[in-house]
Design an enzyme around this catalytic site. Structure first.
Site, mmCIF file in Angstrom:
data_model
loop_
_atom_site.group_PDB
_atom_site.id
_atom_site.type_symbol
_atom_site.label_atom_id
_atom_site.label_comp_id
_atom_site.label_asym_id
_atom_site.label_seq_id
_atom_site.Cartn_x
_atom_site.Cartn_y
_atom_site.Cartn_z
ATOM 1 N N LYS A 181 1.925 3.103 -9.078
ATOM 2 C CA LYS A 181 2.677 2.018 -8.914
ATOM 3 C C LYS A 181 2.281 0.976 -9.568
ATOM 4 C CE LYS A 181 3.545 3.547 -4.180
ATOM 5 N NZ LYS A 181 3.490 3.369 -2.473
ATOM 6 N N SER B 178 5.588 -2.145 2.221
ATOM 7 C CA SER B 178 5.052 -3.020 1.531
ATOM 8 C C SER B 178 6.186 -3.612 0.420
ATOM 9 C CB SER B 178 3.802 -2.873 0.358
ATOM 10 O OG SER B 178 2.729 -2.710 1.470
ATOM 11 N N HIS C 183 0.468 -1.861 8.643
ATOM 12 C CA HIS C 183 -1.093 -1.283 8.491
ATOM 13 C C HIS C 183 -2.130 -2.140 9.439
ATOM 14 C CE1 HIS C 183 0.805 -1.280 4.045
ATOM 15 N NE2 HIS C 183 0.674 -0.121 4.538
ATOM 16 N N ARG D 31 5.638 6.683 9.428
ATOM 17 C CA ARG D 31 6.635 5.717 10.283
ATOM 18 C C ARG D 31 7.735 6.601 10.960
ATOM 19 N NH1 ARG D 31 6.984 2.588 4.845
ATOM 20 N NH2 ARG D 31 6.675 4.883 4.441
HETATM 21 N N1 COA Z 1 3.342 0.259 8.143
HETATM 22 C C1 COA Z 1 3.961 -0.314 7.071
HETATM 23 N N2 COA Z 1 3.980 0.360 6.128
HETATM 24 C C2 COA Z 1 3.410 1.474 5.983
HETATM 25 C C3 COA Z 1 2.680 1.969 6.795
HETATM 26 C C4 COA Z 1 2.544 1.345 8.147
HETATM 27 N N3 COA Z 1 1.801 1.753 9.248
HETATM 28 N N4 COA Z 1 2.114 3.225 6.264
HETATM 29 C C5 COA Z 1 2.469 3.264 5.224
HETATM 30 N N5 COA Z 1 3.440 2.502 4.937
HETATM 31 C C6 COA Z 1 4.120 2.223 3.455
HETATM 32 C C7 COA Z 1 3.223 1.401 2.494
HETATM 33 O O1 COA Z 1 3.388 0.093 2.524
HETATM 34 C C8 COA Z 1 3.865 2.155 1.212
HETATM 35 O O2 COA Z 1 4.978 1.400 0.961
HETATM 36 P P1 COA Z 1 5.618 1.292 -0.503
HETATM 37 O O3 COA Z 1 5.828 2.546 -0.984
HETATM 38 O O4 COA Z 1 6.567 0.278 -0.463
HETATM 39 O O5 COA Z 1 4.332 0.535 -1.412
HETATM 40 C C9 COA Z 1 4.259 3.382 1.565
HETATM 41 O O6 COA Z 1 4.055 3.408 2.938
HETATM 42 C C10 COA Z 1 3.231 4.546 0.927
HETATM 43 O O7 COA Z 1 1.991 4.023 1.458
HETATM 44 P P2 COA Z 1 0.816 3.951 0.444
HETATM 45 O O8 COA Z 1 -0.318 3.185 0.895
HETATM 46 O O9 COA Z 1 1.104 3.893 -0.996
HETATM 47 O O10 COA Z 1 0.248 5.306 0.726
HETATM 48 P P3 COA Z 1 0.524 7.016 0.310
HETATM 49 O O11 COA Z 1 0.850 7.604 1.587
HETATM 50 O O12 COA Z 1 1.658 7.062 -0.613
HETATM 51 O O13 COA Z 1 -0.780 7.265 -0.387
HETATM 52 C C11 COA Z 1 -2.979 7.357 -1.278
HETATM 53 C C12 COA Z 1 -1.292 6.659 -1.339
HETATM 54 C C13 COA Z 1 -3.634 6.300 -2.237
HETATM 55 C C14 COA Z 1 -3.675 7.518 -0.192
HETATM 56 C C15 COA Z 1 -2.756 8.645 -1.900
HETATM 57 O O14 COA Z 1 -2.028 8.383 -3.288
HETATM 58 C C16 COA Z 1 -4.030 9.009 -2.619
HETATM 59 O O15 COA Z 1 -4.766 9.508 -1.718
HETATM 60 N N6 COA Z 1 -4.501 8.934 -3.947
HETATM 61 C C17 COA Z 1 -5.737 9.026 -4.426
HETATM 62 C C18 COA Z 1 -5.584 10.184 -5.574
HETATM 63 C C19 COA Z 1 -5.638 11.538 -4.682
HETATM 64 O O16 COA Z 1 -6.838 12.063 -4.199
HETATM 65 N N7 COA Z 1 -4.592 12.401 -4.890
HETATM 66 C C20 COA Z 1 -4.459 13.339 -4.165
HETATM 67 C C21 COA Z 1 -3.907 13.370 -3.054
HETATM 68 S S1 COA Z 1 -3.611 15.021 -2.283
#
Ligand code: COA
Length: 161
Positions: free
Chosen positions: A41, A128, A17, A90
């Site tokens: 989560k 994470s 990140h 990733r």
């Molecule tokens: N390096 C390391 N890990 C990474 C990474 C990077 N560059 N990029 C992503 N990851 C990992 C994260 O650590 C996470 O790991 P985990 O599942 O083990 O916890 C995983 O990728 C997913 O990342 P996360 O941060 O949970 O993001 P997401 O892509 O699932 O999206 C939000 C999360 C908050 C952006 C999304 O759920 C959201 O927008 N929520 C708000 C509600 C909303 O608007 N919903 C409609 C969306 S269309």
């Protein structure tokens, strides 16, 4: 002024990140790193802890702000004058879900672009949850997370040296 938003659950923030944060902050005038508090989560760290760990790790990057949000991402983005949402990719496995989210966000807010940045190769295997898992089993997470996060994990789990 261009404002970008880097959202995520950051439980905890990893070096993968941080890599995306540094590179995005070099492109945009202002970068908001936003911790999602209501994702489906079960978090190891509280909202405040997750915020604190990001603040500690990004303190020296002048144009980075750290915040949290609840509810729709695009609503938060609009409220804060965001022009672009930054997401890290990733591996090919991230693509399908990211495409779905980016498409839905575009439908909801056509004026806000989602930009994808390839995660640095050395962090492409990181997440994470994998960091939490190996830390819980006592493995060292040095080099995978910022030093402050290592400390938080050590204190929380009390397992690795
Ligand atoms: N390096 C390391 N890990 C990474 C990474 C990077 N560059 N990029 C992503 N990851 C990992 C994260 O650590 C996470 O790991 P985990 O599942 O083990 O916890 C995983 O990728 C997913 O990342 P996360 O941060 O949970 O993001 P997401 O892509 O699932 O999206 C939000 C999360 C908050 C952006 C999304 O759920 C959201 O927008 N929520 C708000 C509600 C909303 O608007 N919903 C409609 C969306 S269309």
């Amino acid at each position: 002024m261009t404002t970008a938003l880097y959202p995520g659950s950051f439980d905890p923030v990893t070096n993968g990140h941080i890599d995306i944060i540094r590179r995005s902050a070099a492109i945009f005038d202002r970068l908001i790193v936003a911790v999602a508090v209501n994702v489906e989560k079960t978090a190891l760290f509280s909202e405040q802890e997750r915020l604190q760990m990001i603040v500690e790790a990004t303190g020296e990057i002048a144009n980075v702000e750290v915040d949290s949000f609840d509810g729709l991402l695009v609503k938060y983005a609009r409220k804060h004058g965001v022009t672009a949402i930054v997401k890290g990719l990733r591996a090919i496995s991230d693509f399908e879900f990211e495409l779905q989210m980016a498409s839905m966000n575009r439908k909801l807010a056509p004026d806000i672009e989602t930009l994808f940045m390839m995660t640095a190769n050395e962090y492409s295997f990181l997440s994470s949850s994998i960091v939490r898992e190996i830390a819980a089993y006592g493995a060292c997470v040095r080099g995978l997370v910022p030093p402050g996060v290592e400390e938080h994990l050590r204190n929380r789990l009390g397992l690795f040296k």
